[in-house]
Design a protein around this motif. Sequence first.
Motif, PDB file in Angstrom:
ATOM      1  N   GLY A  17       0.832  -1.188   0.000  1.00 54.37           N
ATOM      2  CA  GLY A  17       0.000   0.000   0.000  1.00 54.37           C
ATOM      3  C   GLY A  17       0.867   1.238   0.000  1.00 54.37           C
ATOM      4  N   LYS A  18       0.215   2.334   0.002  1.00 53.32           N
ATOM      5  CA  LYS A  18       0.909   3.612   0.112  1.00 53.32           C
ATOM      6  C   LYS A  18       0.222   4.350   1.251  1.00 53.32           C
ATOM      7  CE  LYS A  18       1.569   5.873  -3.665  1.00 53.32           C
ATOM      8  NZ  LYS A  18       1.487   6.480  -5.004  1.00 53.32           N
ATOM      9  N   GLN A  19       0.622   3.986   2.478  1.00 55.27           N
ATOM     10  CA  GLN A  19      -0.058   4.518   3.646  1.00 55.27           C
ATOM     11  C   GLN A  19       0.899   4.885   4.765  1.00 55.27           C
ATOM     12  OE1 GLN A  19      -2.562   1.083   4.573  1.00 55.27           O
ATOM     13  NE2 GLN A  19      -4.335   2.296   3.988  1.00 55.27           N
ATOM     14  N   PHE A  50       4.849   2.881   8.166  1.00 51.15           N
ATOM     15  CA  PHE A  50       4.511   3.081   6.763  1.00 51.15           C
ATOM     16  C   PHE A  50       4.386   1.764   6.008  1.00 51.15           C
ATOM     17  CE2 PHE A  50       7.518   6.184   8.380  1.00 51.15           C
ATOM     18  CZ  PHE A  50       6.868   7.386   8.152  1.00 51.15           C
ATOM     19  N   THR A  51       3.561   1.793   4.984  1.00 48.08           N
ATOM     20  CA  THR A  51       3.589   0.770   3.943  1.00 48.08           C
ATOM     21  C   THR A  51       3.696   1.551   2.638  1.00 48.08           C
ATOM     22  OG1 THR A  51       1.187   0.683   3.700  1.00 48.08           O
ATOM     23  CG2 THR A  51       2.174  -0.896   5.207  1.00 48.08           C
ATOM     24  N   SER A  52       4.509   1.238   1.816  1.00 51.48           N
ATOM     25  CA  SER A  52       5.547   0.222   1.845  1.00 51.48           C
ATOM     26  C   SER A  52       6.651   0.618   2.819  1.00 51.48           C
ATOM     27  CB  SER A  52       6.121  -0.006   0.453  1.00 51.48           C
ATOM     28  OG  SER A  52       6.752   1.152  -0.027  1.00 51.48           O
ATOM     29  N   VAL A  97       6.101  15.266   7.097  1.00 48.46           N
ATOM     30  CA  VAL A  97       6.166  13.957   6.443  1.00 48.46           C
ATOM     31  C   VAL A  97       4.796  13.606   5.865  1.00 48.46           C
ATOM     32  CG1 VAL A  97       6.462  11.467   6.834  1.00 48.46           C
ATOM     33  CG2 VAL A  97       8.101  13.087   7.809  1.00 48.46           C
ATOM     34  N   ASN A  98       3.753  13.739   6.672  1.00 47.93           N
ATOM     35  CA  ASN A  98       2.397  13.449   6.196  1.00 47.93           C
ATOM     36  C   ASN A  98       2.048  14.277   4.965  1.00 47.93           C
ATOM     37  OD1 ASN A  98       1.480  11.411   7.841  1.00 47.93           O
ATOM     38  ND2 ASN A  98       0.169  12.703   9.097  1.00 47.93           N
ATOM     39  N   GLN A  99       2.339  15.554   5.032  1.00 40.62           N
ATOM     40  CA  GLN A  99       1.979  16.461   3.929  1.00 40.62           C
ATOM     41  C   GLN A  99       2.710  16.084   2.644  1.00 40.62           C
ATOM     42  OE1 GLN A  99       3.663  19.128   2.128  1.00 40.62           O
ATOM     43  NE2 GLN A  99       1.727  19.508   1.100  1.00 40.62           N
ATOM     44  N   MET A 100       4.005  15.830   2.743  1.00 44.08           N
ATOM     45  CA  MET A 100       4.781  15.494   1.548  1.00 44.08           C
ATOM     46  C   MET A 100       4.338  14.157   0.953  1.00 44.08           C
ATOM     47  SD  MET A 100       7.308  13.717  -0.148  1.00 44.08           S
ATOM     48  CE  MET A 100       7.982  12.707   1.134  1.00 44.08           C
ATOM     49  N   LEU A 101       4.164  13.153   1.800  1.00 42.31           N
ATOM     50  CA  LEU A 101       3.766  11.847   1.285  1.00 42.31           C
ATOM     51  C   LEU A 101       2.380  11.901   0.644  1.00 42.31           C
ATOM     52  CD1 LEU A 101       5.067   9.455   4.098  1.00 42.31           C
ATOM     53  CD2 LEU A 101       6.052   9.818   1.820  1.00 42.31           C
ATOM     54  N   SER A 102       1.504  12.680   1.223  1.00 42.04           N
ATOM     55  CA  SER A 102       0.153  12.809   0.675  1.00 42.04           C
ATOM     56  C   SER A 102       0.147  13.577  -0.640  1.00 42.04           C
ATOM     57  CB  SER A 102      -0.745  13.518   1.696  1.00 42.04           C
ATOM     58  OG  SER A 102      -2.022  13.751   1.153  1.00 42.04           O
ATOM     59  N   SER A 103       0.762  14.755  -0.647  1.00 44.22           N
ATOM     60  CA  SER A 103       0.671  15.611  -1.834  1.00 44.22           C
ATOM     61  C   SER A 103       1.588  15.184  -2.972  1.00 44.22           C
ATOM     62  CB  SER A 103       0.952  17.066  -1.462  1.00 44.22           C
ATOM     63  OG  SER A 103       2.289  17.217  -1.028  1.00 44.22           O
ATOM     64  N   LEU A 105       3.418  12.059  -3.239  1.00 44.44           N
ATOM     65  CA  LEU A 105       3.454  10.638  -3.589  1.00 44.44           C
ATOM     66  C   LEU A 105       2.096   9.950  -3.552  1.00 44.44           C
ATOM     67  CD1 LEU A 105       6.766   9.614  -1.785  1.00 44.44           C
ATOM     68  CD2 LEU A 105       6.422  10.173  -4.191  1.00 44.44           C
ATOM     69  N   GLY A 106       1.036  10.689  -3.204  1.00 42.13           N
ATOM     70  CA  GLY A 106      -0.309  10.122  -3.230  1.00 42.13           C
ATOM     71  C   GLY A 106      -0.598   9.120  -2.128  1.00 42.13           C
ATOM     72  N   PHE A 107       0.069   9.251  -1.002  1.00 38.24           N
ATOM     73  CA  PHE A 107      -0.160   8.347   0.116  1.00 38.24           C
ATOM     74  C   PHE A 107      -1.449   8.710   0.852  1.00 38.24           C
ATOM     75  CE2 PHE A 107       3.919   6.778  -0.627  1.00 38.24           C
ATOM     76  CZ  PHE A 107       4.318   5.857   0.322  1.00 38.24           C
ATOM     77  N   THR A 108      -2.045   7.722   1.472  1.00 37.97           N
ATOM     78  CA  THR A 108      -3.113   7.941   2.428  1.00 37.97           C
ATOM     79  C   THR A 108      -2.440   8.115   3.778  1.00 37.97           C
ATOM     80  OG1 THR A 108      -4.604   6.519   1.177  1.00 37.97           O
ATOM     81  CG2 THR A 108      -5.184   6.945   3.472  1.00 37.97           C
ATOM     82  N   VAL A 109      -2.785   9.177   4.478  1.00 40.85           N
ATOM     83  CA  VAL A 109      -2.136   9.447   5.759  1.00 40.85           C
ATOM     84  C   VAL A 109      -3.160   9.428   6.885  1.00 40.85           C
ATOM     85  CG1 VAL A 109      -0.287  10.799   4.695  1.00 40.85           C
ATOM     86  CG2 VAL A 109      -2.336  11.961   5.520  1.00 40.85           C
ATOM     87  N   VAL A 110      -2.652   9.267   8.096  1.00 38.55           N
ATOM     88  CA  VAL A 110      -3.510   9.297   9.287  1.00 38.55           C
ATOM     89  C   VAL A 110      -3.319  10.633   9.991  1.00 38.55           C
ATOM     90  CG1 VAL A 110      -3.509   6.793   9.627  1.00 38.55           C
ATOM     91  CG2 VAL A 110      -1.751   8.185  10.727  1.00 38.55           C
TER      92      VAL A 110
END
Length: 115
Positions: A17-19, A50-52, A97-103, A105-110
Amino acid sequence: MNEVKKIERIIQESVPGKQVTLAHVLASPMPDICERLGVANIGAVGLMTFTSSETAIIAADVATKSADVEIGFLDRFTGSLVIIGDVSSVETSIESVNQMLSSMLGFTVVRVTRT
């Protein structure tokens, strides 16, 4: 008699996943927690998973560039990241970290939680 044996084949597939699965700040943790983690007690401990799992490497880079924090633990095999610093810096780095991964790399963040 000719018995036909049925062979059942199972194909297992791992789809990473991308989470961000955990983003938590331990503000003013008890000294024994830091001792057991093997990190200095300098105000706060940030925990992220994180996943992956390799995402922990990217997250550590972003976290240390966005605020005055240190890496307490990084495991690219389990996707675990522990950062340490003062409470404000740890919160800032986890949010970054949450903001960068979300915007980017398209990750789902908590949501970042804090105790």
